[in-house]
Enzyme design. Sequence first.
Site, PDB file in Angstrom:
ATOM      1  NE  ARG A   2      58.639  22.826  46.274  1.00  0.00           N
ATOM      2  CZ  ARG A   2      57.375  22.763  46.699  1.00  0.00           C
ATOM      3  NH1 ARG A   2      57.112  22.482  47.962  1.00  0.00           N
ATOM      4  NH2 ARG A   2      56.378  23.000  45.880  1.00  0.00           N
ATOM      5  CE  LYS A   9      54.025  17.859  37.137  1.00  0.00           C
ATOM      6  NZ  LYS A   9      53.342  18.553  38.250  1.00  0.00           N
TER       7      LYS A   9
HETATM    8  N1  BES Z   1      55.957  22.390  37.625  1.00  0.00           N
HETATM    9  C1  BES Z   1      55.056  22.149  38.684  1.00  0.00           C
HETATM   10  C2  BES Z   1      54.145  23.325  38.974  1.00  0.00           C
HETATM   11  C3  BES Z   1      53.180  23.741  37.896  1.00  0.00           C
HETATM   12  C4  BES Z   1      51.851  23.413  37.999  1.00  0.00           C
HETATM   13  C5  BES Z   1      53.593  24.516  36.834  1.00  0.00           C
HETATM   14  C6  BES Z   1      50.964  23.840  37.035  1.00  0.00           C
HETATM   15  C7  BES Z   1      52.703  24.926  35.876  1.00  0.00           C
HETATM   16  C8  BES Z   1      51.382  24.586  35.980  1.00  0.00           C
HETATM   17  C9  BES Z   1      55.836  21.825  39.958  1.00  0.00           C
HETATM   18  O1  BES Z   1      57.063  21.231  39.780  1.00  0.00           O
HETATM   19  C10 BES Z   1      55.007  20.889  40.741  1.00  0.00           C
HETATM   20  O2  BES Z   1      54.788  19.795  40.288  1.00  0.00           O
HETATM   21  N2  BES Z   1      54.536  21.310  41.897  1.00  0.00           N
HETATM   22  C11 BES Z   1      53.721  20.493  42.730  1.00  0.00           C
HETATM   23  C12 BES Z   1      54.255  20.564  44.133  1.00  0.00           C
HETATM   24  C13 BES Z   1      53.621  19.609  45.093  1.00  0.00           C
HETATM   25  C14 BES Z   1      53.989  18.188  44.746  1.00  0.00           C
HETATM   26  C15 BES Z   1      54.067  19.935  46.492  1.00  0.00           C
HETATM   27  C16 BES Z   1      52.314  21.040  42.662  1.00  0.00           C
HETATM   28  O3  BES Z   1      52.161  22.258  42.622  1.00  0.00           O
HETATM   29  O4  BES Z   1      51.384  20.247  42.596  1.00  0.00           O
HETATM   30 MN    MN Z   2      56.904  19.104  39.631  1.00  0.00          MN
END
Ligand code: BES
Ligand code: MN
Length: 508
Positions: free
Chosen positions: A362, A288
């Site tokens: 997931r 990230k």
């Molecule tokens: N933990 C994150 C989702 C999240 C985003 C939680 C903002 C709280 C606040 C999750 O694991 C994630 O990174 N999701 C990605 C998925 C994508 C790579 C398909 C996302 O939502 O960007």
């Molecule tokens: Mn994630």
Amino acid sequence: MNTSLSSSVPSQLETDCLVVVALDRTEKDKGEKDKPSPSVECPDAAVRDAAKDLIASGEVTGKMFETTLLHRPPGLKAKRLLLVGGGTAKAFSAADLRKLAGTAVRTLKGKNIRSFAFALPAGGLATPESVRALVEGAFIGNFDPGYYKSDRKDKDKDKEKDQIDDVTILVPSDAKPLEAALQSGRIVAESHNFTRDLVNEPSNRMTPTILAERARKMAAEVGLKCEVLGADKIRQLKMGAFWGVAQGSDEPPALIVLRYEPEGAAKDVHLGLVGKGVTFDTGGISIKPADGMEKMKYDMAGAATMIGTMRAIALLKPKVKVTAIILATENMPSGKAQKPGDVQIAMSGKSIEIINTDAEGRLILADGLSYARQMGCTHLVDAATLTGAVVVALGYVNAGIFASTDDMYDRFEKATEQTGEKMWRLPLDDEYKELIKSNIADMANAGSRYGGAIFAAMFLKEFAEDTPWIHLDIAGTAWMEENKPWIAKGPSGIALRSLVEFVKGWSV
Ligand code: BES
Ligand code: MN
Ligand code: ZN
């Protein structure tokens, strides 16, 4: 915080502060336009009288969360009188009392006041529902996320605390019949703050191992069975999707199982609560951006919610069998971490192509759902801070709810109606199945940016299979982005209260 009920006459009660609700009784449809017509909602005329000058001054409008503090209110034994605005009388409900109690707590604790009495408004509101809402709201407002501020007083047992110690709820009638509501309100509220406590901790102080310890300690206190499975067992169970995420971290993962098995429960209902417990989500190799990454300490909010829900259930004792399955791990980049393109075989035997290692929630939930099914759960609910896409879709107001059957949805909706928690149903049409296709495996863990929250839910559905299932995506709602009059910025504890109501709905 101590909470008690009293049927004392409000004007005769000696207290540091008497809190009453002010509502706007303007009847716009009768031609009364913009001028508010505030009224003090207290059955005791002496209290209304004490606020007479204040009302006449025009300072009070009754609008939501407006607070007005009066010292030495004439004719009252209370040292102060606090008017809390509750909006228009027509729209006012018991659920609003929750936020008003939180507002009263947050207003008064900042003024060095440690105890107060809240007078229930007259007219149909002296109900168990109102009492519960008031207790819950007071606890919500009392929560302070500033754990590691060195001047924080409540860390030191001997020092005076910067919080409310005593709340008395004044009811216009006999308090006895409302005693049970007070107790159950307390149980839910304390469980709610227990969850918020867990979520608030930073990842160096809330590793999977620590989360498991906290769950174990809580379980021992309230009489739940708790079992914690480590890395070896996770591999033995062939949880390839969970392990794929956990393998990249030096912190060992934990699979936490909490069991509630009351006597006399129905034989054919076994609820499974599955929680995402990523104690820190860096994104893994698909790392990230630095901006805002610190917030990924709350990526275990789903897990904390299920653990807190189990605490409440153990104490409220509904007659229904419930098992919580918590998948706790970090998501880290390292030489051992899974990489984009890798294929993992989930516990169910299905193969998953890892397109993006940041879509880790997931993966761990997939094996959690399979494990719950293997344990004999007949109905499943998962809660997870799963997607940024749900925040794009619903903002910070509504959590996303997905349901594989209308019956499950109806039951959950009934629960949210009672708790006032906002959730919005999103679709799971078969057409969306296209999204999760992979060239090389049964499915991919990520794909198109569009419909991202639905993608994740469709992916989970493959593992819930034909077991009736609900998925709660709380990514946008588990963390309050700002201070509100009734609740501090920080962990919200969203979904716990509705989950408790939902579970109670199955009690025989
Ligand atoms: N933990 C994150 C989702 C999240 C985003 C939680 C903002 C709280 C606040 C999750 O694991 C994630 O990174 N999701 C990605 C998925 C994508 C790579 C398909 C996302 O939502 O960007
Ligand atoms: Mn994630
Ligand atoms: Zn995550």
